[in-house]
Scaffold this motif. Structure first.
Motif, PDB file in Angstrom:
ATOM      1  N   GLN A 172     -76.117  10.396 -22.793  1.00 36.97           N
ATOM      2  CA  GLN A 172     -76.973  11.183 -21.412  1.00 36.97           C
ATOM      3  C   GLN A 172     -76.166  10.898 -20.128  1.00 36.97           C
ATOM      4  N   VAL A 173     -75.532   9.365 -19.329  1.00 36.52           N
ATOM      5  CA  VAL A 173     -74.864   9.771 -18.114  1.00 36.52           C
ATOM      6  C   VAL A 173     -73.774  10.666 -18.425  1.00 36.52           C
ATOM      7  N   ARG A 174     -72.580  10.696 -19.462  1.00 34.79           N
ATOM      8  CA  ARG A 174     -71.646  11.953 -19.511  1.00 34.79           C
ATOM      9  C   ARG A 174     -71.669  13.311 -20.094  1.00 34.79           C
ATOM     10  N   ALA A 175     -73.601  13.508 -20.601  1.00 37.30           N
ATOM     11  CA  ALA A 175     -73.544  14.711 -20.813  1.00 37.30           C
ATOM     12  C   ALA A 175     -74.661  15.280 -19.376  1.00 37.30           C
ATOM     13  N   GLY A 176     -74.463  14.282 -18.462  1.00 35.62           N
ATOM     14  CA  GLY A 176     -75.478  14.861 -16.764  1.00 35.62           C
ATOM     15  C   GLY A 176     -76.699  15.090 -16.895  1.00 35.62           C
TER      16      GLY A 176
END
Length: 409
Positions: A172-176
């Motif tokens: 979720q962090v890396r997918a924005g």
């Protein structure tokens, strides 16, 4: 303007340098800053408390007082700094302090992470890793004051808080999608969101997502991510250079890394004196004997070491006979008195190993604070005080094996 509240003195220096490294002028206060204090231009204030292992009520009261002082200075974002190994007991103090601050600020959701990749601490799927092993399988499992026997952060948080905790996953962090996930957790009634991060880029991403959050918590890694979001041009003046002058090293931490650093001092031929709480339970006489030893030294022998650090087997024996809390109090008081005596004898550089040790030394010396200078190791800056004294306050696990030797040359 960022205001940070740290639960120990070495953690405060760690978060202060994380901010300063991004070009944000930062001032550090040991304890509550005087209400009238107005240091030179700065965009960040760090208040160092000594609340990590204090009684819960005391930790909450001190943290609320620090919050009040930061609010009076117009701080827009409050950062609560705790250790990257989530040092705490089943009773707190991370949970109780954050419960109190979030309540006082009327903040429904607090994002947080102990991840600090540069120090080998990472969070994945809500689990905290120390290097390549889970927290509960690391050396922290046997910590004398805050043994960490669980690695799942939401469970740890819920065990010492009155509120629920959830996870923002690495995906979720890396997918924005961090903002959307935080909104979901808030709608579910979750108070604490533990954010996954395994490298510095993840922390910068999280920092940007949290740049407008009124209350954030974590280790120095996330503070650096927030600083990256807040940094602006025009504040890139270099920090003060490394100090010169007579030096001494005081060590109280019993962490594996500090024990390596103490051994390196001895192997380098530095004069070394061990404080023994089994032989003498009077901190005053322990300090007097250490200072009498110091007075016999040849100045050409190099910066000396006075230490209470002990191997696990020795530490257990001391705690069994004297008591864990009592022995810690005796040795911290003794080290503080030794620091006073050394400064009276002309020492202008004090290197301290251990969070509790550093707190005792700073309190004994009556140092109100200082400006952040260059780093002797990552996250370990020199602190320049108005009196001309320079302090290097090292968390127990920080630095390579030669740090104490190198910093005190």
């Amino acid at each position: 303007m960022i205001g940070a509240i740290a639960d120990d003195f070495t953690g405060a220096t760690d978060v202060a340098v994380a901010l300063r490294r991004r070009g944000i002028p930062t001032v550090l206060f040991f304890g509550l800053p005087p209400e009238a204090a107005e240091p030179p231009g700065h965009d960040a204030v760090v208040i160092a408390l000594k609340t990590r292992t204090a009684p819960r009520a005391d930790a909450v009261a001190q943290s609320l007082a620090a919050l009040g002082r930061l609010r009076s200075r117009g701080v827009r974002q409050v950062y609560v700094k705790y250790c990257s190994t989530f040092d705490s007991t089943a009773e707190g103090n991370i949970g109780p302090v954050l419960d109190a601050l979030a309540g006082a600020m009327d903040v429904p959701l607090v994002a947080m992470t102990p991840s600090s990749p540069e120090h080998g601490r990472t969070q994945y799927n809500g689990y905290l890793f120390v290097g390549d092993v889970l927290l509960a399988e690391s050396h922290m499992r046997h910590h004398p004051l805050t043994p960490m026997t669980d690695s799942y952060l939401p469970r740890l948080m819920e065990g010492q808080s009155a509120h629920r905790a959830g996870v923002v996953t690495l995906a979720q962090v890396r997918a924005g999608a961090m903002g959307r996930r935080l909104a979901e957790l808030r709608a579910e009634g979750v108070r604490y969101a533990l954010v996954d991060a395994v490298d510095d880029a993840d922390l910068v991403t999280a920092g940007r997502a949290l740049a407008g959050a009124p209350l954030v918590a974590g280790a120095a890694g996330l503070a650096g991510g927030l600083a990256a979001a807040h940094a602006r041009s025009g504040h890139d003046d270099p920090p003060a250079p490394a100090p010169q002058g007579a030096a001494a090293v005081l060590a109280g931490s019993c962490s594996a890394r500090t024990l390596e650093q103490v051994a390196a001092m001895i192997e380098a031929g530095r004069p070394a004196y061990r404080l023994d709480a089994l032989a003498d339970q009077d901190p005053g006489s322990l300090a007097r004997d250490a200072l009498a030893w110091y007075d016999t030294l040849d100045v050409e022998a190099g910066a000396p070491l006075v230490y209470a650090s002990a191997e696990p087997s020795v530490l257990r024996r001391v705690q069994e006979i004297v008591g864990a809390e009592r022995s810690a109090a005796i040795l911290e008081s003794a080290l503080g008195r030794v620091a006073q005596g050394l400064v009276e004898r002309g020492v202008t550089r004090v290197v301290s190993a251990g969070g509790e040790t550093s707190g005792a030394i700073v309190s004994a010396l009556g140092v109100p604070g200082g400006l952040i200078g260059v780093e002797a190791a990552r996250g370990v800056p020199w602190i320049h005080t108005a009196s001309g004294l320079a302090l290097l306050l090292k968390s127990g696990n920080f630095g390579d094996a030669g740090l104490l030797v190198d910093a005190s040359r």
